[in-house]
Design a protein around this motif. Structure first.
Motif, PDB file in Angstrom:
ATOM      1  N   ALA A  45      -1.098  -6.448  -4.278  1.00  0.00           N
ATOM      2  CA  ALA A  45      -1.958  -6.939  -5.190  1.00  0.00           C
ATOM      3  C   ALA A  45      -1.282  -6.543  -6.851  1.00  0.00           C
ATOM      4  O   ALA A  45      -1.934  -6.929  -7.678  1.00  0.00           O
ATOM      5  N   VAL A  46      -0.173  -5.645  -7.596  1.00  0.00           N
ATOM      6  CA  VAL A  46      -0.517  -5.850  -8.107  1.00  0.00           C
ATOM      7  C   VAL A  46       0.633  -5.704  -8.794  1.00  0.00           C
ATOM      8  O   VAL A  46       0.762  -5.243 -10.049  1.00  0.00           O
ATOM      9  N   ILE A  47       1.044  -6.911  -8.294  1.00  0.00           N
ATOM     10  CA  ILE A  47       1.965  -8.242  -9.187  1.00  0.00           C
ATOM     11  C   ILE A  47       0.251  -9.156  -9.997  1.00  0.00           C
ATOM     12  O   ILE A  47       1.018  -9.955 -10.549  1.00  0.00           O
ATOM     13  N   ILE A  48      -0.574  -8.902  -9.108  1.00  0.00           N
ATOM     14  CA  ILE A  48      -1.913  -9.465  -9.728  1.00  0.00           C
ATOM     15  C   ILE A  48      -2.346  -8.316 -10.465  1.00  0.00           C
ATOM     16  O   ILE A  48      -2.969  -8.647 -11.676  1.00  0.00           O
ATOM     17  N   LEU A  49      -2.807  -7.591 -10.388  1.00  0.00           N
ATOM     18  CA  LEU A  49      -3.493  -6.892 -11.795  1.00  0.00           C
ATOM     19  C   LEU A  49      -3.109  -4.872 -11.645  1.00  0.00           C
ATOM     20  O   LEU A  49      -2.069  -5.216 -10.528  1.00  0.00           O
ATOM     21  N   PRO A  50      -2.897  -4.748 -12.973  1.00  0.00           N
ATOM     22  CA  PRO A  50      -1.807  -3.330 -13.092  1.00  0.00           C
ATOM     23  C   PRO A  50      -2.419  -2.267 -12.204  1.00  0.00           C
ATOM     24  O   PRO A  50      -4.151  -2.635 -11.951  1.00  0.00           O
ATOM     25  N   PRO A  51      -2.466  -1.302 -11.660  1.00  0.00           N
ATOM     26  CA  PRO A  51      -2.479   0.051 -11.176  1.00  0.00           C
ATOM     27  C   PRO A  51      -3.994   0.638 -11.083  1.00  0.00           C
ATOM     28  O   PRO A  51      -5.393   0.772 -10.284  1.00  0.00           O
ATOM     29  N   VAL A  52      -4.017   1.127 -12.684  1.00  0.00           N
ATOM     30  CA  VAL A  52      -5.607   1.601 -13.696  1.00  0.00           C
ATOM     31  C   VAL A  52      -6.142   0.480 -13.590  1.00  0.00           C
ATOM     32  O   VAL A  52      -7.849   0.944 -12.903  1.00  0.00           O
ATOM     33  N   GLU A  53      -6.741  -0.951 -12.041  1.00  0.00           N
ATOM     34  CA  GLU A  53      -7.564  -1.593 -12.107  1.00  0.00           C
ATOM     35  C   GLU A  53      -7.923  -2.070 -11.192  1.00  0.00           C
ATOM     36  O   GLU A  53      -8.519  -2.342 -10.385  1.00  0.00           O
ATOM     37  N   LEU A  54      -6.760  -1.607  -9.948  1.00  0.00           N
ATOM     38  CA  LEU A  54      -7.286  -1.609  -8.374  1.00  0.00           C
ATOM     39  C   LEU A  54      -7.482  -0.576  -8.290  1.00  0.00           C
ATOM     40  O   LEU A  54      -7.555  -0.446  -7.127  1.00  0.00           O
ATOM     41  N   ILE A  55      -6.724   0.720  -8.668  1.00  0.00           N
ATOM     42  CA  ILE A  55      -7.488   2.138  -8.030  1.00  0.00           C
ATOM     43  C   ILE A  55      -8.842   2.496  -7.997  1.00  0.00           C
ATOM     44  O   ILE A  55      -9.347   2.726  -7.119  1.00  0.00           O
ATOM     45  N   ALA A 148      -2.162  11.504  -6.612  1.00  0.00           N
ATOM     46  CA  ALA A 148      -0.912  10.684  -6.080  1.00  0.00           C
ATOM     47  C   ALA A 148      -2.107   9.071  -5.550  1.00  0.00           C
ATOM     48  O   ALA A 148      -2.376   8.297  -5.772  1.00  0.00           O
ATOM     49  N   THR A 149      -3.348   9.442  -5.570  1.00  0.00           N
ATOM     50  CA  THR A 149      -4.891   8.994  -5.260  1.00  0.00           C
ATOM     51  C   THR A 149      -4.790   8.850  -6.661  1.00  0.00           C
ATOM     52  O   THR A 149      -5.974   7.338  -7.290  1.00  0.00           O
ATOM     53  N   GLY A 150      -4.369   9.442  -8.050  1.00  0.00           N
ATOM     54  CA  GLY A 150      -5.024   9.302  -9.228  1.00  0.00           C
ATOM     55  C   GLY A 150      -3.668   8.034  -9.751  1.00  0.00           C
ATOM     56  O   GLY A 150      -4.590   7.619 -10.402  1.00  0.00           O
ATOM     57  N   LEU A 151      -2.477   8.068  -9.307  1.00  0.00           N
ATOM     58  CA  LEU A 151      -1.578   7.964  -9.362  1.00  0.00           C
ATOM     59  C   LEU A 151      -1.729   5.674  -9.303  1.00  0.00           C
ATOM     60  O   LEU A 151      -1.435   4.776  -9.872  1.00  0.00           O
ATOM     61  N   ALA A 152      -1.737   6.157  -7.791  1.00  0.00           N
ATOM     62  CA  ALA A 152      -2.361   4.723  -6.898  1.00  0.00           C
ATOM     63  C   ALA A 152      -2.717   4.822  -5.626  1.00  0.00           C
ATOM     64  O   ALA A 152      -2.338   3.913  -5.145  1.00  0.00           O
ATOM     65  N   SER A 153      -3.822   5.399  -5.689  1.00  0.00           N
ATOM     66  CA  SER A 153      -4.696   5.582  -4.418  1.00  0.00           C
ATOM     67  C   SER A 153      -4.211   6.201  -2.784  1.00  0.00           C
ATOM     68  O   SER A 153      -4.273   5.056  -2.768  1.00  0.00           O
ATOM     69  N   VAL A 154      -3.364   6.465  -2.819  1.00  0.00           N
ATOM     70  CA  VAL A 154      -2.022   6.755  -1.559  1.00  0.00           C
ATOM     71  C   VAL A 154      -2.084   8.053  -1.301  1.00  0.00           C
ATOM     72  O   VAL A 154      -1.160   8.670  -0.772  1.00  0.00           O
ATOM     73  N   GLY A 155      -3.350   8.593  -1.786  1.00  0.00           N
ATOM     74  CA  GLY A 155      -3.691  10.010  -1.373  1.00  0.00           C
ATOM     75  C   GLY A 155      -3.417  10.514   0.143  1.00  0.00           C
ATOM     76  O   GLY A 155      -2.866  11.387   0.955  1.00  0.00           O
ATOM     77  N   GLY A 156      -3.670   9.369   1.133  1.00  0.00           N
ATOM     78  CA  GLY A 156      -3.723   9.423   2.259  1.00  0.00           C
ATOM     79  C   GLY A 156      -2.806   9.024   2.776  1.00  0.00           C
ATOM     80  O   GLY A 156      -2.184   9.529   3.951  1.00  0.00           O
ATOM     81  N   MET A 157      -1.618   8.581   2.540  1.00  0.00           N
ATOM     82  CA  MET A 157      -0.125   9.014   2.879  1.00  0.00           C
ATOM     83  C   MET A 157       0.632  10.311   2.961  1.00  0.00           C
ATOM     84  O   MET A 157       1.444  10.301   3.621  1.00  0.00           O
TER      85      MET A 157
END
Length: 254
Positions: A45-55, A148-157
């Motif tokens: 979805a990063v091609i639709i919305l910027p990361p700061v809106e996807l987080i 990583a969560t604050g950057l891209a919501s990928v803390g789980g990885m």
């Protein structure tokens, strides 16, 4: 009804349809693997919305999925380890959000996609870091997951890499991921509100997309077959690499 929904979410009909399809697939993956929901949403979805809106959207999606899956995680996971990871994550999230909100959308997209690819490749390669098995490694992993969560919501990885270093059984690793994502979501929302990224549009988008996400998670749970558990993670990580790589090409060379 639909017009009011699109107005409240500040999305077009086409954008909403694409995002709905993305979260259903991400929910299915989360349901049978226990992770990668936000990573798949970000990579697609990063091609639709910027990361700061996807987080903040991902926060609602993760919370919806975690409510469905937390019971199993609570029973099987090592709760002391999860607590240490959550403490580190709580401290790390503001640092990630500080960076995300201070750079341009194009740069944040690049960082997010490269981060997803790097984390996915490191897990496919089954990289084990003995240091992570120590107490400093525990809190350090939690902190890195928070960033990583604050950057891209990928803390789980990031947590998946930590758990991999413990040589834990697959069921225990999946349970730790599920429980971490649930508990850390409760602390992450405070930072999201503090930085102002959890606004009205984010809440409307998150609540709207939580419904198809929940549907996907339920489907994914039903698709989970224990004897195929060893194949789920490589499949999910390969899918992430493909999605993030494709989005990277589209955003950088379009």
């Amino acid at each position: 009804m639909i017009e009011a929904l699109l107005t409240s979410t500040d999305l077009t009909g086409q954008e909403m349809a694409i995002l709905t399809a993305i979260v259903i697939v991400a929910g299915i993956v989360r349901g049978f693997s226990g992770f990668a929901l936000s990573a798949i949403v970000m990579a697609s979805a990063v091609i639709i919305l910027p990361p700061v809106e996807l987080i903040p959207i991902c926060w609602w999606l993760e919370m919806s999925a975690s409510v469905l899956m937390a019971r199993g995680g609570w029973k099987e996971a090592d709760r002391k380890i999860v607590l240490g990871l959550v403490i580190g994550s709580t401290i790390g999230v503001p640092f990630g959000l500080m960076l995300t909100t201070s750079i341009s959308p194009d740069l944040s997209k690049l960082i997010v996609l490269l981060l997803i690819i790097a984390l996915a490749v490191s897990q496919l390669a089954k990289i084990r870091l003995p240091f992570l098995a120590t107490k400093p490694g525990l809190y350090g992993s939690g902190f890195a997951a928070g960033v990583a969560t604050g950057l891209a919501s990928v803390g789980g990885m990031v947590i998946a890499i930590y758990v991999l270093s413990q040589d834990a059984p697959a069921a225990k690793m999946r349970a730790a991921l599920v429980l971490f994502l649930f508990v850390s979501s409760l602390t992450t929302v405070i930072a999201l509100l503090w930085f102002g990224v959890m606004d009205g549009a984010a809440v409307a988008r998150g609540l709207t997309l939580a419904v198809p996400t929940t549907f996907g998670v339920i489907m994914g749970q039903r698709l989970f077959i224990p004897r195929f558990a060893a194949y789920y993670r490589p499949f999910c990580l390969s899918l992430l690499c493909a999605l993030a790589g494709s989005a990277l090409i589209r955003t950088q060379f379009a």
